[in-house]
Design an enzyme around this catalytic site. Structure first.
Site, PDB file in Angstrom:
ATOM      1  N   LYS A 560      -0.910   6.266  -0.656  1.00 12.79           N
ATOM      2  CA  LYS A 560       0.426   6.127  -0.074  1.00 12.79           C
ATOM      3  C   LYS A 560       0.530   4.699   0.424  1.00 12.79           C
ATOM      4  CE  LYS A 560      -0.661   9.583   2.736  1.00 12.79           C
ATOM      5  NZ  LYS A 560       0.481  10.463   2.872  1.00 12.79           N
ATOM      6  N   ARG A 561       1.736   4.277   0.838  1.00 10.49           N
ATOM      7  CA  ARG A 561       1.841   2.945   1.410  1.00 10.49           C
ATOM      8  C   ARG A 561       0.836   2.801   2.560  1.00 10.49           C
ATOM      9  NH1 ARG A 561       6.089  -0.655  -0.332  1.00 10.49           N
ATOM     10  NH2 ARG A 561       5.349  -1.884   1.426  1.00 10.49           N
ATOM     11  N   LYS A 566       0.215   5.929   9.090  1.00  9.69           N
ATOM     12  CA  LYS A 566      -0.361   6.835   8.096  1.00  9.69           C
ATOM     13  C   LYS A 566      -1.883   6.961   8.260  1.00  9.69           C
ATOM     14  CE  LYS A 566       3.302   6.122   4.596  1.00  9.69           C
ATOM     15  NZ  LYS A 566       3.692   7.456   4.109  1.00  9.69           N
ATOM     16  N   THR A 668       5.983  13.329   0.798  1.00  9.11           N
ATOM     17  CA  THR A 668       6.143  14.099  -0.437  1.00  9.11           C
ATOM     18  C   THR A 668       4.832  14.077  -1.209  1.00  9.11           C
ATOM     19  OG1 THR A 668       7.116  12.117  -1.433  1.00  9.11           O
ATOM     20  CG2 THR A 668       8.632  13.867  -0.769  1.00  9.11           C
TER      21      THR A 668
HETATM   22  C1  LIG Z   1       5.051  10.423  -3.823  1.00  4.64           C
HETATM   23  C2  LIG Z   1       4.870   8.963  -3.790  1.00  4.64           C
HETATM   24  C3  LIG Z   1       4.926   8.280  -2.577  1.00  4.64           C
HETATM   25  C4  LIG Z   1       5.112   8.978  -1.246  1.00  4.64           C
HETATM   26  O1  LIG Z   1       3.848   9.335  -0.754  1.00  4.64           O
HETATM   27  P1  LIG Z   1       3.642   9.802   0.763  1.00  4.64           P
HETATM   28  O2  LIG Z   1       2.220  10.263   0.783  1.00  4.64           O
HETATM   29  O3  LIG Z   1       4.591  10.911   1.023  1.00  4.64           O
HETATM   30  O4  LIG Z   1       3.865   8.608   1.622  1.00  4.64           O
HETATM   31  C5  LIG Z   1       4.740   6.915  -2.581  1.00  4.64           C
HETATM   32  N1  LIG Z   1       4.516   6.243  -3.730  1.00  4.64           N
HETATM   33  C6  LIG Z   1       4.438   6.868  -4.914  1.00  4.64           C
HETATM   34  C7  LIG Z   1       4.183   6.078  -6.142  1.00  4.64           C
HETATM   35  C8  LIG Z   1       4.621   8.245  -4.989  1.00  4.64           C
HETATM   36  O5  LIG Z   1       4.556   8.860  -6.181  1.00  4.64           O
END
Ligand SMILES: *Cc1c(COP(=O)(O)O)cnc(C)c1O
Length: 819
Positions: A560-561, A566, A668
């Site tokens: 994730k970012r 986080k 997500t």
């Molecule tokens: C789903 C997705 C995110 C969101 O990830 P989180 O764990 O909810 O922050 C970010 N980047 C990409 C490429 C994703 O597919």
């Protein structure tokens, strides 16, 4: 006006979808569109030919969908988002057209390896992370559940930067997704609009009527449309993603050129080109740049002009707007649309002010994505006034109306009035985009149950009391086509074999898997699929990073970012503590683990970049220490994007969703992992709370402070130093990091980062550490009981169907858009 005189034009030849026709279609595209024969064609030529052949098969549905909407006079949804993180489209389109077998057979006939060619398609990375990916999932689901919809955004030439890791540090390079052209899109030159900036407003007095306001801009440019068709599952409907590109009105100033000022002659071109050139690599904090504000206005204005033109062409009655049009704001980035709508209604369509406001509010809806105060956009009044003088007047007029109502009818206090105002008057005066979005919309939604409740008590406390009927919850979702069917074909095949095809149309039908969760032969097959996916990821890591990893180890993944909330740092510190434990207790039965990290840091976010460096420093030391005996490996996979996620997620045993409670609006990524049969280790944050309700508390590992407890600790002032000194594991790990065990070349590199934990620990890393470490040992214990692990993994897949974006979109359609 039409130039066609023959009413009985022949239809185009049909596009058949059997393998034979697909193969000849691809050859035809290669020859007549790309201009190559199969002897000289390069892989990218094949990619283009295949995409064009597939695109043809989309177009008939596209036109049919558009005509159907028009003829029924249906209401349309317009989803405005500064980001669409769509990733690759070829596999998605083939799958949603249900042409997987046919295209494979066709490629077999042609002797071309589809998998290899499909890899060449660039990721359309027109987004930073979750917010942009949600917009992409929603576009696919709107087509799937048959809602007439347009997505509106910006066609950035350079999407989110490409990340390389050099000596452990993040290096940002331009992402050039358009380098080989974009065969999916249609450039609609005729759909172009003038966009204004700056200048002044002339007031023209009218005898016996309201004065007219005429915006005399200092700068003008064009917005030109590029359309990409978005295919829903089983091609039920094809909607349009319309992305705007800025073009100069005068591409070359000939008098300047002839006078010898060759560069100056191109200034208009450069200005336009700059506007839609790059996506701001900011995540959860505003870029704070004039260019960013210009981008927001540019795409809002173009979209609204387009929407109103379409509406008037078909219905010719501006008062019907809320009945025929639903405009949705994905976060505050397009919030200036609310004021642009007022301007267009009043100045162009001659609607009177109060009625214009009513129409606007009835038409707009707004999704809030974050409670971080620094992410709620505000702009300095002088900047706003300089760029948008007419809008500033309208903001003052709307504000006067709202504050009068709040004071007179709602009895708001002085403090409430200060918070409700569209202008922040404390210090430098600023325009509050969150308040504009809230007050200009009839519906404001949060993205998980917890986030929605927190919104009412924090950022929108006073606005919520003024309009208690507006805030509602729409928990995020993910499209199960991309995030199960396409990224995990082996699991999909196993599920189909076991419970049939129903789940492909309704993800909640995955529940049928509960019946086989305890069946040991099904468990074995489920585990075998997971292992194959892990082998695939191991191979990728071997190829890309040269690190060998064991697919029998537990794959523990946090992607994730990179952001302090986080808490990748919590995960890394735990890895260091585990490393200590493995070395000091070699006699114990440690569960072999590979900890994966991937994610990009905003280029200006110092600590996030340092956390990437730390992950890589720790990885280097641990991976090369023979005393670890391969029991722990750390892998940082560079350049996280949609395609990387599609490979990593199906291979995960354990999903790390460990944000500081109260700070992740939904997430997500958490949903993608769980539906692919990973167990989650996580806090009670965002959608994790609802995931626990759905999968069952026994099938998810929850730890740490709750949002309320975090709040309380922050209010009271907790004492992180005491916490750290009370935890032997934590204090040892932190002193190893801060004393340079992982950074011999620069022993003080992490002193400040670790110092922040002792000092304030805003993100509760120290506060949650012991609970997290204990939860990880609980995870180990479950892992050691393989059948128990498998039952939990299967139940995750079985019970995550509710988190489909189809469900989310149906809720939006029913409660917000009323379509
Ligand atoms: C789903 C997705 C995110 C969101 O990830 P989180 O764990 O909810 O922050 C970010 N980047 C990409 C490429 C994703 O597919």
């Amino acid at each position: 006006m039409s130039i066609v005189t023959n009413p009985d034009l022949p239809l185009p030849p049909p596009r058949f979808t059997d393998a034979e026709h697909l193969a000849s279609s691809i050859i035809e595209k290669l020859t007549y569109q790309v201009g190559k024969n199969s002897i000289v064609a390069q892989p990218h030529d094949w990619l283009r030919a295949i995409i064009l052949a597939i695109r043809d098969r989309i177009i008939d549905n596209w036109m049919e969908s558009t005509t159907r909407t028009y003829e029924a006079g249906s209401k349309r949804v317009y989803y405005l988002s500064l980001e669409f993180l769509i990733g690759r489209l070829l596999r998605d389109s083939i799958s949603n057209l249900e042409l997987v077998d046919q295209i494979n057979e066709a490629m077999g006939k042609l002797g071309v390896d589809l998998a290899e060619i499909a890899q060449l398609e660039p990721d359309a990375a027109l987004g930073n992370g979750g917010l942009g990916r949600l917009a992409a999932c929603f576009m696919e689901s709107m087509a799937t559940v048959d809602i007439p919809a347009y997505g509106y955004g910006i066609r950035y030439v350079n999407g989110l930067f490409r990340q390389e890791i050099a000596d452990g540090w993040q290096v940002e390079l331009p992402e050039n997704w358009l380098a080989h052209g974009n065969p999916w899109e249609f450039h609609r030159r005729e759909s172009s609009y003038e966009i204004y900036f700056g200048g002044k407003v002339d007031i023209i007095e009218q005898r016996g009527a309201e004065p007219k306001y005429v915006w005399k801009p200092a700068e003008r440019m064009m917005a030109e449309a590029y359309d990409t068709p978005v295919v829903g599952w089983r091609a039920n409907r094809v909607n349009t993603l319309r992305l705007w590109s800025a073009e100069p009105i005068d591409p070359i100033l000939l008098d300047k050129f002839n006078a010898g000022d060759h560069i100056g002659a191109l200034q208009e071109s450069t200005k336009a080109e700059t506007l839609t050139r790059v996506l701001y690599p900011a995540d959860a904090n505003p870029a704070g740049q004039e260019l960013r504000l210009r981008q927001e206005y540019f795409f809002s204005s173009a979209s609204l002009q387009d929407i109103l033109r379409r509406h008037m062409q078909q219905f010719n009655d501006i008062k019907l707007l809320p009945e025929k049009v639903a405009i949705h704001l994905n976060d505050t980035h397009p919030a200036v649309s609310v004021i642009e709508m007022m301007r267009l209604l009043i100045d162009i369509y001659g609607v009177e002010f109060d009625e214009a406001w009513e129409l606007t509010v009835a038409t707009f809806g707004y999704t809030n994505h974050t409670l971080l105060p620094e992410a709620l956009e505000t702009w300095p009044v002088p900047l706003f006034e300089r760029l948008f003088p007419r809008h500033m007047q309208l903001i003052y007029a709307v504000n006067a109306k709202i504050l009068l109502h709040a004071r007179k009818e709602a009895g708001a206090s002085d403090e409430a009035i200060r918070q409700i105002s569209l202008i922040d008057e404390g210090g430098e005066r600023r325009v509050r985009m969150g308040n504009i979005a809230f007050l200009g919309s009839h519906s404001i939604n949060g993205v998980s149950a917890l986030h929605t409740e927190l919104m009412k008590d924090t950022v929108f406390y006073n606005l919520h009391r003024l309009h208690p009927d507006r805030i509602n919850n729409k928990t995020n979702g993910i499209t199960p086509r991309r995030w199960l069917k396409e990224c995990n074909p082996k699991l999909t095949a196993l599920i189909r074999e076991t419970i049939g095809d129903d789940f492909l149309d309704d993800a909640e039908k995955l529940q049928a898997l509960n019946d086989v969760a305890e069946d040991s032969s099904f468990q074995e097959r489920f585990e075998a699929v997971k292992r194959e996916n892990k082998v695939r990821l191991s191979n990728l890591v071997g190829e890309r990073l040269g690190t060998r990893i064991d697919p029998n180890a537990m794959f523990d993944i946090q992607i994730k970012r990179i952001h302090e909330y986080k808490r990748q740092l919590l995960n890394i510190i735990e890895a260091v503590a585990l490393y200590d434990q493995i070395r000091s207790h070699p006699e114990m039965d440690w569960v072999p683990r590979v900890k994966f990290f991937a994610g990009k840091a905003a280029p200006s976010y110092h600590n996030a970049k340092l956390i990437i460096k730390l992950a890589n420093d720790v990885a280097r030391v641990i991976n090369n220490d023979p005393s670890v005996r391969g029991l722990l490996k750390i892998i940082f996979v560079p350049n996280y994007n949609v395609s990387t996620a599609e490979v990593m997620i199906p291979a995960a045993d354990l999903s790390e969703q460990i944000s500081t409670a109260g700070m992740e609006a939904s997430g997500t990524g958490n949903m993608k992992f769980a539906i692919n049969g990973a167990l989650t280790i996580g806090t009670l944050d965002g959608a994790n709370v609802e995931m626990r309700d759905w999968v069952g508390a026994e099938n998810i590992v929850i730890f740490g402070l709750t949002a309320d407890e975090v709040d309380e600790a922050r209010a009271k002032g907790h004492n992180p130093r005491e916490i750290i000194e009370g935890s032997k594991e934590l204090s040892q790990a932190l002193s190893a990091i801060s004393s340079g065990v992982f950074s011999h070349d620069d022993p003080g590199r992490y002193t400040e980062l670790v110092g922040g934990l002792y000092d304030h620990d805003w993100f509760m890393v120290a506060a949650d550490f012991d609970a997290y470490a204990a939860a990880q040992r609980e995870v180990d214990a479950i892992w050691n009981d393989k059948p128990a692990w498998n039952v939990k993994a299967i139940r995750n897949t079985a019970r995550m169907g509710w988190f489909s974006s189809d469900r989310a979109i149906r809720e939006y359609a029913r409660d917000i858009w009323r379509v």
